[in-house]
Design a protein around this motif. Sequence first.
Motif, PDB file in Angstrom:
ATOM      1  N   TYR A  31       0.840  -1.205   0.000  1.00  0.00           N
ATOM      2  CA  TYR A  31       0.000   0.000   0.000  1.00  0.00           C
ATOM      3  C   TYR A  31       0.870   1.248   0.000  1.00  0.00           C
ATOM      4  O   TYR A  31       0.581   2.229  -0.701  1.00  0.00           O
ATOM      5  N   ALA A  67       2.417   1.826  -3.448  1.00  0.00           N
ATOM      6  CA  ALA A  67       1.401   2.360  -4.361  1.00  0.00           C
ATOM      7  C   ALA A  67       1.130   3.830  -4.063  1.00  0.00           C
ATOM      8  O   ALA A  67       0.967   4.645  -4.995  1.00  0.00           O
ATOM      9  N   ILE A 113       3.126   2.045  -8.880  1.00  0.00           N
ATOM     10  CA  ILE A 113       1.715   1.820  -8.549  1.00  0.00           C
ATOM     11  C   ILE A 113       1.332   0.371  -8.815  1.00  0.00           C
ATOM     12  O   ILE A 113       0.705  -0.285  -7.980  1.00  0.00           O
ATOM     13  N   LEU A 159       0.271  -2.236  -5.909  1.00  0.00           N
ATOM     14  CA  LEU A 159      -1.052  -2.865  -5.915  1.00  0.00           C
ATOM     15  C   LEU A 159      -0.936  -4.385  -5.957  1.00  0.00           C
ATOM     16  O   LEU A 159      -1.725  -5.084  -5.319  1.00  0.00           O
ATOM     17  N   PHE A 169      -2.449  -6.240  -2.647  1.00  0.00           N
ATOM     18  CA  PHE A 169      -3.766  -6.863  -2.775  1.00  0.00           C
ATOM     19  C   PHE A 169      -3.748  -8.337  -3.171  1.00  0.00           C
ATOM     20  O   PHE A 169      -4.772  -9.006  -3.062  1.00  0.00           O
ATOM     21  N   PHE A 207      -3.846  -9.245  -7.804  1.00  0.00           N
ATOM     22  CA  PHE A 207      -4.425  -7.924  -7.550  1.00  0.00           C
ATOM     23  C   PHE A 207      -5.739  -8.022  -6.770  1.00  0.00           C
ATOM     24  O   PHE A 207      -6.538  -7.109  -6.763  1.00  0.00           O
TER      25      PHE A 207
END
Length: 156
Positions: free
Chosen positions: A20, A23, A40, A44, A48, A69
């Motif tokens: 996080y 990103a 980014i 991510l 995730f 993701f």
Amino acid sequence: MQKINRLGKLLGPVGSIAGYFIALVGIIQLFSSFLAIVLIIIGLFIGFTSFAAQVDFGNKRFRNALLLFGIIPVGKWQSIDSSMGLSVNRLNRAWRTYSSSNRSFDIADSDYRIVIVDKQVNPLADIQRVQSLEKANETLVYYSEKLGLPIVKQGS
């Protein structure tokens, strides 16, 4: 009917927080450089991506998947046959990270997993994660009824 159960993050809670942060840095840098898009995407992905189990009750099959993701499942389906069974396992895990001053930060995680086992009671796949033993037993009965598999006691 299919059910998807998230089992945990790819790199644990510390890696997820780091993703996080990467990103967020990429979003902030996006205004000065378009190469920040790489940050980014990496952030991510790290933040995730998680492990999941997918159970298809209609076709009696399951798969352990990696949710890329957090949304794209990747994994091979396996058929459920009558020689398999269901069991509950307790799982204790811990993640440790160190700060720049060499202090450790530990995160402990303890839960119960509903597991599909073969006829020798060897675990094949975790299919659900629950926090308490009572909830695990309720969930075990639910899966046993839906999949038509016997409940097996495991030695460990």
